[in-house]
Write a protein that holds these residues in place. Structure first.
Motif, PDB file in Angstrom:
ATOM      1  N   ARG A  22       0.839  -1.192   0.000  1.00 36.17           N
ATOM      2  CA  ARG A  22       0.000   0.000   0.000  1.00 36.17           C
ATOM      3  C   ARG A  22       0.875   1.244   0.000  1.00 36.17           C
ATOM      4  N   LEU A  23       0.389   2.273  -0.642  1.00 32.96           N
ATOM      5  CA  LEU A  23       1.116   3.528  -0.660  1.00 32.96           C
ATOM      6  C   LEU A  23       1.054   4.137   0.732  1.00 32.96           C
ATOM      7  N   LEU A  25       0.680   6.474   3.874  1.00 32.25           N
ATOM      8  CA  LEU A  25      -0.155   7.664   4.016  1.00 32.25           C
ATOM      9  C   LEU A  25       0.694   8.923   3.949  1.00 32.25           C
ATOM     10  N   LEU A  28       1.191   9.415   0.348  1.00 30.45           N
ATOM     11  CA  LEU A  28      -0.052   9.655  -0.369  1.00 30.45           C
ATOM     12  C   LEU A  28      -0.570  11.068  -0.131  1.00 30.45           C
ATOM     13  N   LEU A  32      -1.307  13.828  -3.018  1.00 34.10           N
ATOM     14  CA  LEU A  32      -2.679  14.287  -3.213  1.00 34.10           C
ATOM     15  C   LEU A  32      -2.787  15.800  -3.031  1.00 34.10           C
ATOM     16  N   GLN A 690       6.358  15.722   2.805  1.00 34.31           N
ATOM     17  CA  GLN A 690       6.098  14.502   3.562  1.00 34.31           C
ATOM     18  C   GLN A 690       6.642  14.630   4.983  1.00 34.31           C
TER      19      GLN A 690
END
Length: 764
Positions: A22-23, A25, A28, A32, A690
């Protein structure tokens, strides 16, 4: 250099195989966020009519002739339901119409004038302006005026097909619905004139628009206010002959409309004195209202559109302010670097320059090499230290390595080299263990994947001739700069880090002693409690602590160290993510320095704000330069946008060239500077974003081990040796050609290297 504080247990194969990747969070969310910002900018450009507006294509040959009764008829054309009707305005009735609005400056003045004289009018609004200023359309309807469609982007519809016409009308209607909660059946085509001016190209469009349920309204008299001919001329142009009724064309947008407002204020009472009445279109024709209330999903769809457009306006305005801020910061930083780095170079390169009364420093030095699983690099590192022209002892602190790192060092049997073993506890603990076992008062720290030149230690400790100096930053360089990623990092190090250090040295607020090459007084280390585990940037943390204790921290440009840079995007991401996050931790930990007084407070008054501004805030806002570049290329003005970006790039190139000249580096790697600004810099932006998200959400990071190849050597040294280890920790020595051989002397990659020091700093 990378350490970990704990080892993860073995994964269960079945469980690992079934687990989907999974990418994260933290990855992500910034992606986004950037996508959302770009979407807001695209919407803003779309609504501001900076694309699609007035774009014309070659029309198809028209075969549908304009009926004579249309050419000889009135200004209201009704082709709904297959009809072909033309309506005239009754005598002594005037319908004032205003095109191209609403405008935030002139539309309120027009509305105020109409309200003053108790007159109604019809406003043919564009979707772009309605989306931006919905309150004005709401006011029009509330005050009894009628609104009509004037397309969304104001193109000449006779040059476009049905698909474009549908889009223009539906989007225009959507904006009006969102602004005032109504639908309108009135339409005026852009660039329209009198009914008798309709040609065979525009008539099919008029018929098609009627089939969609709209009444087309042209004009009877044109005030030509767009020409700004003067108030008197506007009034004359707008006055019909012989008391006939008329649709009067004026404009409330599209430029300076002060003449229109002044003429309107005189025109209404003048025409009333001649027996005219003013009404909106349906009042003048004694017809049902052109407005239909909208409810349900269509209303909410319109409101959502207006909400998105308003959000894009506010976000774009904020981004524009941010762009101005970051532009000022970038220029200020470049100017400071150019000025102060030149001051530093002139000062330290004078023939009579000495660091202090105790020069030259000849006392022996303890060199600490913390190492975790550095089997591929450690021999090169230790042998480079053994070749030092300054008296040293070398302490290799093995932090629980599992690849035989300690055995390699012990097998070398070099004099003055000691190995200290400990359970895996992390880099700060390894360094503190080395400090406790060091025999000398001057302590040099380096990473296990770094190679020193013979003169590095000697050059690094010379500033300690000044008793006020507590720490010294060396010149970290990249050894593996032959790859594209390496060349980009090389530019970043020489320009972004070493120019910075010269500037910070002159300002006496050096923020970071690089982990790859730094020196400390034992007294300074002991007074601040040694290396701390509070942050992931222990080198920045200890530097700030030493500043706060009142010591000077300086930069020794001739103390060069060669390190291996990450060679993949994934490794680079991991390293810079840790640097950025650790720097934020250090800034927060030492935030009280802002209010401290005395000599120790200089770092808080000058250094901490500069570090926060140039290393955290400015890089976070820097993507705006590239975002607005893309925006300007798409929406215009393209030429000016590209010119501005090239100007910024030229300024960066000047700084980079100056930095390379100061560091005596060949300029060939600067060829990749433009590509670095387009690709590499974007990666660094997302990494910093990030890090911000991790910090704001309270996330935690662990040390991560970067893969090393052991190919780094100092300039002029012999080919490096690479080592391999089997699962039991037995180590074989492999020479530079790949064949297995006995332990021998080794070097490191030459000056054709790239950026990759383990210094924990964010991208500047």
């Amino acid at each position: 250099m990378a350490f970990r504080t704990r080892r993860p247990g073995p994964a269960t194969p079945a469980r690992t195989g079934s687990r989907r990747r999974r990418l994260p969070l933290r990855l992500l969310v910034p992606v986004l966020l950037l996508v959302a910002l770009m979407a807001m900018l695209m919407l803003r450009g779309y609504v501001h009519s900076e694309i699609l507006a007035d774009h014309r294509i070659r029309p198809e040959a028209a075969t549908d002739k304009v009926p004579e009764k249309i050419l000889d008829g009135g200004p209201v054309i009704d082709t709904r339901g297959g009809r072909t009707e033309s309506l005239r305005i009754p005598d002594h009735r005037l319908v004032l119409t205003f095109d191209d609005g609403p405008d935030p400056t002139w539309t309120p003045k027009v509305l105020d004038t109409l309200k003053k004289h108790h007159a109604h009018a019809v406003f043919f609004v564009t979707g772009t302006m309605t989306s931006r200023y919905p309150d004005l359309v709401r006011r029009m309807v509330a005050e009894g005026h009628e609104v009509g469609l004037h397309t969304f982007n104001h193109p000449d519809l006779s040059y476009h097909g049905k698909r474009r016409i549908d889009w223009e009308l539906s989007t225009n209607q959507l904006a009006i619905t969102g602004a005032a909660g109504i639908r309108t059946s009135l339409f005026r085509p852009p660039y329209s004139s009198f009914a008798d001016a309709m040609d065979d190209k525009s008539w099919p469009v008029t018929r098609y628009i009627g089939s969609l349920g709209y009444i087309t309204v042209v004009d009877t008299v044109d005030s030509e206010d767009w020409r700004k001919p003067g108030v008197a001329r506007i009034i004359r142009n707008a006055t019909p002959e012989g008391g006939k009724g008329a649709v009067v064309l004026m404009h409330d947008s599209g430029g300076d409309r002060h003449q229109t407002v002044q003429a309107l204020d005189r025109y209404i009472p003048l025409m009333r004195a001649k027996g005219y009445t003013f009404a909106n279109l349906t009042e003048a024709l004694d017809a049902p209202s052109a407005h239909t209330p909208v409810t349900g999903p269509e209303l909410w769809k319109g409101r959502a559109w207006i909400l998105l457009v308003q959000a894009s306006e506010k976000i774009t305005d904020g981004l524009a302010v941010g762009l101005a801020v970051v532009g000022s910061l970038v220029i200020a930083r470049f100017l400071l670097m150019l000025l102060l780095s030149g001051v530093h170079a002139r000062r330290t390169r004078r023939r009579d320059f000495t660091w202090g009364p105790g020069a030259p420093v000849t006392e022996p030095v303890s060199v600490l090499v913390p190492a975790y699983n550095e089997a591929k690099c450690i021999e090169n590192t230790v042998r480079s230290l053994a070749a030092s022209d300054h008296p040293i002892e070398v302490l290799v602190v093995d932090d629980g390595s599992t690849d035989g790192t300690a055995k390699i060092v012990e097998a070398l049997g070099l004099p003055g080299v000691r190995v200290i073993r400990q359970l895996n506890a992390g880099k700060p603990a390894a360094l503190n263990r080395g400090i406790a076992n060091a025999r000398h008062d001057l302590i040099v720290m380096m990473d296990g994947d770094t190679v020193f030149e013979p003169s590095t230690v000697r050059e690094l400790v010379q500033p300690f001739a000044d008793p006020r100096v507590g720490a010294v930053a060396g010149n970290a360089k990249v050894g593996n700069r032959d790859s594209l990623i390496g060349a980009w990092q090389h530019i970043e190090y020489v320009m972004g880090f070493n120019l910075d250090r010269r500037m910070y040295d002159v300002l006496r607020c050096m923020p970071t002693i690089p982990g790859a090459v730094g020196a400390f007084r034992r007294t300074a280390l002991e007074r601040v409690g040694g290396m701390s585990e509070d942050t992931l940037a222990e080198d920045t943390d200890i530097t700030m602590a030493i500043h706060r204790d009142g010591w000077r921290v300086v930069y020794a440009e001739k103390a060069r160290a060669w390190t291996e840079a990450p060679e993949t995007v994934r490794q680079l991401w991991s390293q810079r993510y840790r640097w950025s996050y650790g720097t934020m931790q250090a800034i927060w930990k030492h935030r009280r320095a802002l209010v401290e007084r005395g000599p120790s407070g200089r770092f808080g008054r000058v250094g901490l704000p500069l570090v926060s501004l140039f290393m955290v805030v400015a890089p976070l806002l820097a993507p705006l330069i590239d975002i607005f570049l893309l925006y300007g290329v798409v929406f215009g003005p393209t030429g000016k946008t590209i010119g501005a970006w090239l100007g910024v790039l030229a300024l960066q190139a000047v700084c980079a060239a100056y930095a390379f000249r100061l560091d005596r580096e060949p300029m060939t790697h600067l060829i990749s500077l433009p590509l670095q600004q387009i690709l590499y810099r974007q990666l660094m932006y997302v990494v910093l974003l990030q890090s911000w998200i991790t910090a704001l959400t309270g996330g935690r990071l662990r040390w991560q081990k970067l893969r090393r190849t052991g190919v780094v050597e100092a300039p002029g040294g012999p080919a490096p040796r690479r080592r391999t280890a089997d699962s039991t920790g037995n180590v074989d020595s492999v020479n530079s050609t790949g064949s297995t051989g006995s332990t021998g002397s080794t070097g490191s990659t030459g000056s054709t290297g790239n950026v990759g020091s383990t210094e924990r700093r964010p991208v500047a």
